[in-house]
Design a protein around this motif. Structure first.
Motif, short mmCIF file in Angstrom:
data_model
loop_
_atom_site.label_atom_id
_atom_site.label_comp_id
_atom_site.label_asym_id
_atom_site.label_seq_id
_atom_site.Cartn_x
_atom_site.Cartn_y
_atom_site.Cartn_z
N CYS A 160 -3.67 -4.78 -5.26
CA CYS A 160 -4.88 -5.20 -5.98
C CYS A 160 -5.69 -6.23 -5.21
CB CYS A 160 -4.51 -5.75 -7.36
SG CYS A 160 -3.39 -7.19 -7.32
N GLU A 163 0.83 -1.21 0.00
CA GLU A 163 0.00 0.00 0.00
C GLU A 163 0.86 1.26 0.00
OE1 GLU A 163 -3.15 0.35 -0.32
OE2 GLU A 163 -4.01 -1.62 0.10
N ASP A 222 -8.23 -8.17 -3.11
CA ASP A 222 -9.59 -7.93 -2.64
C ASP A 222 -10.16 -6.61 -3.15
OD1 ASP A 222 -11.90 -8.68 -1.38
OD2 ASP A 222 -11.27 -8.09 0.63
N ARG A 223 -9.87 -6.31 -4.41
CA ARG A 223 -10.39 -5.08 -5.01
C ARG A 223 -10.49 -5.21 -6.52
NH1 ARG A 223 -5.97 -0.95 -2.89
NH2 ARG A 223 -6.15 -2.39 -1.13
N LEU A 264 -16.73 -9.18 -5.58
CA LEU A 264 -15.90 -8.40 -6.50
C LEU A 264 -16.44 -8.49 -7.93
CD1 LEU A 264 -12.38 -9.49 -5.18
CD2 LEU A 264 -13.39 -7.22 -4.92
N ILE A 294 -10.11 -8.39 -11.12
CA ILE A 294 -10.43 -8.59 -9.70
C ILE A 294 -9.42 -9.59 -9.13
CG2 ILE A 294 -12.86 -8.11 -10.15
CD1 ILE A 294 -13.41 -11.11 -9.63
N GLN A 354 -19.21 -6.28 -9.23
CA GLN A 354 -18.93 -4.87 -9.51
C GLN A 354 -18.46 -4.64 -10.95
OE1 GLN A 354 -16.43 -3.02 -6.37
NE2 GLN A 354 -16.73 -4.92 -5.21
#
Length: 324
Positions: free
Chosen positions: A169, A161, A171-172, A210, A182, A213
């Motif tokens: 990336c 981060e 869990d997003r 995920l 994803i 989305q």
């Protein structure tokens, strides 16, 4: 080196993606991963998990140098030679750590949770250096995505981060070049009780949350550390409760160890491409419905990085396995 044509007549230019996983603390493989952007002219790099190692090698300081035990052998290393020894240790996926004999004795008496925390701190010192190397090596046009895998401790997330050129990336949902990716670094339960494991029900819930989305599965990539169950990408030796390999005659008994949840979400959503690691022994590619599923495997202990070079163009995908 160019393994694919960059652009056919008409249509959009290809986006080249380089995928690798399971380097398990090998600094040599991390450097090769970063170098792949220039070597293969890849705009996108994806590291699919299990980036850290599992062993700290103490370098115990003495009057004339350091004492080290490596590969079952004890040796003394002069002060002038210690950096060469540290490089050798890192190249084998382990973490050198200079210590006094008093510090070695203190760590040996720590409770298990405190010992794990100490290991994570040592690991993060090296991993932060890796990320700093990425800042030096990658140009501003290269997207580099890294996620932890089931074997990686918690400190990895924080380091990713905070990195400048490497993007988190896990869990997003992320986007690049009109494609959506994803990612999830967790695995279904393993015999090793690794740091990042989830039940099959929870894996399904996380991945489907995920996927819901994403607007178009025609341009969606699943980056899931664990491969789908019974896919030929998840075949590994069966183990006893004591973690001994089960033999069938003179050869190990091989079984499917992937995730039923991952297979279910691939069958349900049918993304363009699904990238996996986790099971080192099962490199290959297969289709589940219209989805191309890939696991490049891993031979991290040999110093070679197993990877897959992928061309994305007009909602289609071409791939080639590469080793370096």
């Amino acid at each position: 080196m160019s393994l694919f044509r960059r652009r056919d007549r008409g249509g959009e230019p290809a986006t080249r993606l380089y995928y690798a996983s399971d380097i398990h603390g090998s600094e040599v493989l991390w450097r090769k991963f970063l170098n792949a952007a220039a070597a293969y002219k890849a705009e996108v790099l994806v590291m699919g998990g299990d980036v850290t190692g599992k062993v700290v090698v103490p370098l115990v300081e003495g009057p004339a140098g350091f004492h080290v035990e490596l590969f079952g052998q004890s040796q003394d290393v002069a002060f002038d030679d210690v950096e060469e020894m540290e490089h050798r240790i890192r190249s084998n996926g382990m973490y050198p750590h200079r210590m006094t004999s008093e510090e070695v004795a203190r760590v040996a008496t720590l409770e298990e949770d405190a010992k794990e925390e100490w290991f994570a701190d040592v690991m993060r010192e090296t991993f932060d250096g890796w990320l700093a190397l990425a800042d030096e090596r990658l140009d501003d046009d290269t997207r580099c995505f890294v996620m932890p895998g089931n074997d990686d401790p918690a400190g990895v997330d924080r380091s990713i981060e905070e990195a400048a050129k490497v993007e988190a990336c896990d869990d997003r949902v992320v986007e690049f070049a009109d494609y959506t990716m994803i990612s999830l670094g967790y695995a279904n339960p393993t015999p090793f009780d690794s740091p990042r494991e989830l039940s099959e029900d929870e894996l399904y819930r996380r991945v489907s949350a995920l996927a819901d989305q994403v607007e178009s599965m025609d341009r969606c990539i699943f980056n899931l550390h664990v491969p789908p169950y019974d896919s030929s990408l998840d075949t590994a030796p069966a183990l006893t409760d004591d973690l001994e390999v089960v033999m069938s005659g003179s050869a190990p008994k091989m079984i499917a160890v992937g995730s039923t949840a991952v297979r279910d979400v691939i069958e349900r959503y049918q993304p363009l491409l699904s990238l996996h690691g986790h099971v080192h022994e099962s490199p290959g590619a297969t289709n589940i419905g219209r989805t191309l599923c890939i696991n490049p495997g891993s031979d991290y202990h040999t110093g070679r990085i197993s990877a897959c070079l992928i061309n994305l163009r007009d909602g289609t995908v071409r791939h080639q396995f590469v080793t370096g």
